[in-house]
Design a protein around this motif. Structure first.
Motif, mmCIF file in Angstrom:
data_model
loop_
_atom_site.group_PDB
_atom_site.id
_atom_site.type_symbol
_atom_site.label_atom_id
_atom_site.label_comp_id
_atom_site.label_asym_id
_atom_site.label_seq_id
_atom_site.Cartn_x
_atom_site.Cartn_y
_atom_site.Cartn_z
ATOM 1 N N HIS A 75 0.811 -1.220 0.000
ATOM 2 C CA HIS A 75 0.000 0.000 0.000
ATOM 3 C C HIS A 75 0.846 1.272 0.000
ATOM 4 O O HIS A 75 0.291 2.371 -0.019
ATOM 5 C CB HIS A 75 -0.926 0.012 1.219
ATOM 6 C CG HIS A 75 -0.191 0.002 2.526
ATOM 7 N ND1 HIS A 75 0.495 -1.104 2.982
ATOM 8 C CD2 HIS A 75 -0.022 0.969 3.466
ATOM 9 C CE1 HIS A 75 1.055 -0.817 4.155
ATOM 10 N NE2 HIS A 75 0.759 0.434 4.462
ATOM 11 N N LEU A 76 2.165 1.141 0.014
ATOM 12 C CA LEU A 76 3.031 2.313 -0.011
ATOM 13 C C LEU A 76 3.254 2.771 -1.457
ATOM 14 O O LEU A 76 3.460 1.954 -2.350
ATOM 15 C CB LEU A 76 4.380 2.005 0.637
ATOM 16 C CG LEU A 76 4.346 1.606 2.110
ATOM 17 C CD1 LEU A 76 5.754 1.336 2.620
ATOM 18 C CD2 LEU A 76 3.688 2.699 2.949
ATOM 19 N N LYS A 77 3.209 4.080 -1.664
ATOM 20 C CA LYS A 77 3.409 4.659 -2.991
ATOM 21 C C LYS A 77 4.594 5.606 -2.953
ATOM 22 O O LYS A 77 4.673 6.484 -2.109
ATOM 23 C CB LYS A 77 2.160 5.437 -3.436
ATOM 24 C CG LYS A 77 0.878 4.614 -3.433
ATOM 25 C CD LYS A 77 0.945 3.473 -4.439
ATOM 26 C CE LYS A 77 -0.378 2.718 -4.466
ATOM 27 N NZ LYS A 77 -0.313 1.543 -5.382
ATOM 28 N N MET A 78 5.519 5.412 -3.885
ATOM 29 C CA MET A 78 6.686 6.290 -3.984
ATOM 30 C C MET A 78 6.611 7.085 -5.283
ATOM 31 O O MET A 78 6.287 6.523 -6.336
ATOM 32 C CB MET A 78 7.986 5.491 -3.933
ATOM 33 C CG MET A 78 9.232 6.368 -3.941
ATOM 34 S SD MET A 78 10.744 5.458 -3.531
ATOM 35 C CE MET A 78 10.923 4.456 -5.010
ATOM 36 N N GLY A 122 10.516 26.806 -7.131
ATOM 37 C CA GLY A 122 10.213 25.469 -7.628
ATOM 38 C C GLY A 122 11.071 24.451 -6.910
ATOM 39 O O GLY A 122 12.166 24.779 -6.429
ATOM 40 N N CYS A 123 10.625 23.221 -6.803
ATOM 41 C CA CYS A 123 11.394 22.191 -6.104
ATOM 42 C C CYS A 123 11.003 20.812 -6.598
ATOM 43 O O CYS A 123 9.961 20.624 -7.230
ATOM 44 C CB CYS A 123 11.190 22.294 -4.585
ATOM 45 S SG CYS A 123 9.509 21.937 -4.032
ATOM 46 N N VAL A 124 11.873 19.855 -6.320
ATOM 47 C CA VAL A 124 11.643 18.457 -6.651
ATOM 48 C C VAL A 124 11.827 17.628 -5.386
ATOM 49 O O VAL A 124 12.829 17.785 -4.669
ATOM 50 C CB VAL A 124 12.610 17.958 -7.739
ATOM 51 C CG1 VAL A 124 12.364 16.479 -8.046
ATOM 52 C CG2 VAL A 124 12.464 18.795 -9.002
ATOM 53 N N CYS A 125 10.871 16.754 -5.101
ATOM 54 C CA CYS A 125 10.911 15.920 -3.899
ATOM 55 C C CYS A 125 10.733 14.456 -4.263
ATOM 56 O O CYS A 125 10.085 14.124 -5.267
ATOM 57 C CB CYS A 125 9.797 16.313 -2.922
ATOM 58 S SG CYS A 125 9.816 18.036 -2.395
ATOM 59 N N LEU A 126 11.293 13.597 -3.453
ATOM 60 C CA LEU A 126 11.022 12.168 -3.497
ATOM 61 C C LEU A 126 10.106 11.881 -2.321
ATOM 62 O O LEU A 126 10.420 12.229 -1.176
ATOM 63 C CB LEU A 126 12.318 11.372 -3.370
ATOM 64 C CG LEU A 126 12.196 9.842 -3.290
ATOM 65 C CD1 LEU A 126 11.526 9.285 -4.536
ATOM 66 C CD2 LEU A 126 13.559 9.207 -3.077
ATOM 67 N N THR A 127 8.951 11.293 -2.568
ATOM 68 C CA THR A 127 7.961 11.098 -1.509
ATOM 69 C C THR A 127 7.531 9.638 -1.403
ATOM 70 O O THR A 127 7.539 8.897 -2.383
ATOM 71 C CB THR A 127 6.698 11.951 -1.743
ATOM 72 O OG1 THR A 127 5.977 11.440 -2.878
ATOM 73 C CG2 THR A 127 7.052 13.406 -1.990
ATOM 74 N N VAL A 128 7.154 9.258 -0.189
ATOM 75 C CA VAL A 128 6.525 7.960 0.064
ATOM 76 C C VAL A 128 5.343 8.216 0.991
ATOM 77 O O VAL A 128 5.468 8.936 1.979
ATOM 78 C CB VAL A 128 7.493 6.957 0.724
ATOM 79 C CG1 VAL A 128 6.750 5.696 1.172
ATOM 80 C CG2 VAL A 128 8.606 6.573 -0.226
ATOM 81 N N SER A 129 4.205 7.638 0.681
ATOM 82 C CA SER A 129 3.034 7.790 1.549
ATOM 83 C C SER A 129 2.227 6.498 1.532
ATOM 84 O O SER A 129 2.364 5.672 0.635
ATOM 85 C CB SER A 129 2.158 8.956 1.095
ATOM 86 O OG SER A 129 1.615 8.693 -0.183
#
Length: 234
Positions: free
Chosen positions: A145-148, A205-212
């Protein structure tokens, strides 16, 4: 300057290999660019190795002579099996060999090239999708269920005030943003959950790596009408 880091508990679980794949990738990406966490991870790794060695050395192992004879026979049998099966394994490998994932060292967003952390370079990305000044590319990674995702906010872009139905991990890869709790720069590692409410905004502006593990939930004014698309953003 990096000001926000994983907790010692998270780093310890990372060192022990006890994190979900996507979370481990984000932590590894932070450790790659954070000297403080590199040193802390090395210390934790050394401590874990010493603990395992002490545990192993404290156990007494009694070996009978007959056991040694059995061990010699077992080794001989294994050697014979290896010589018989090595050709078969090689032939099977040649028949079923598939290309390795393509290594991508950087990506281009709005004409700007962004270097990817090493932990991300063999992971595919789905096509970018946009909504206003928000763009997202989901990682091709099966982690339950984790999304990156990679998340891009264009200049002057932001996300309306929201909280989180689950948790959200953000590693800032490029530029900066700020919210109700402070300012974040490249390398910062932020872990938020339902106890936090914020409204990120970026000037450059920015770039992120995310996990939720769940959607965000907008909490104020007309933005609450956007809750049905909360899963799009993360």
């Amino acid at each position: 300057m990096i000001k926000h880091h994983p907790t010692t508990t998270i780093l310890q679980r990372f060192v022990d290999g006890d994190l979900p794949v996507s979370v481990s990738i984000v932590v590894a990406s932070h450790v790659e660019i954070c000297l403080h966490c590199q040193q802390r991870s090395m210390q934790l790794t050394e401590q874990s190795a010493k603990a395992l060695f002490q545990q192993a050395s404290g156990q007494e192992i009694l070996v009978q002579s007959s056991d040694l004879d059995d061990l010699d026979m077992t080794i001989d049998e294994i050697s014979m099996m290896d010589s018989i099966t090595s050709i078969d394994v090689t032939e099977d490998k040649m028949a079923s060999e598939t290309p390795l994932p393509k290594t991508v060292t950087e990506i281009e967003i709005n004409g700007t090239r962004i270097a990817l952390p090493r932990a991300m370079r063999s992971i595919g990305l789905k096509p970018w999708q946009g909504f206003g000044k928000i763009s997202r590319a989901r990682a091709v990674l099966d982690d339950g269920h984790l999304k990156m995702s990679l998340l891009h906010l264009a200049k002057g872009g932001g996300i309306p005030t929201h909280t989180h139905n689950g948790f959200e991990i953000t590693l800032l890869l490029e530029s900066s943003f700020h919210d109700d709790m402070g300012e974040y720069n490249a390398g910062d590692f932020i872990w938020l959950d339902g106890k936090h409410t914020h409204s990120p905004l970026t000037e450059q502006g920015c770039v992120c790596l995310t996990v939720s593990n769940d959607a965000i939930h907008f909490t104020q004014g007309g933005s609450q009408l956007l809750n049905p698309i909360g899963k799009f953003i993360y």
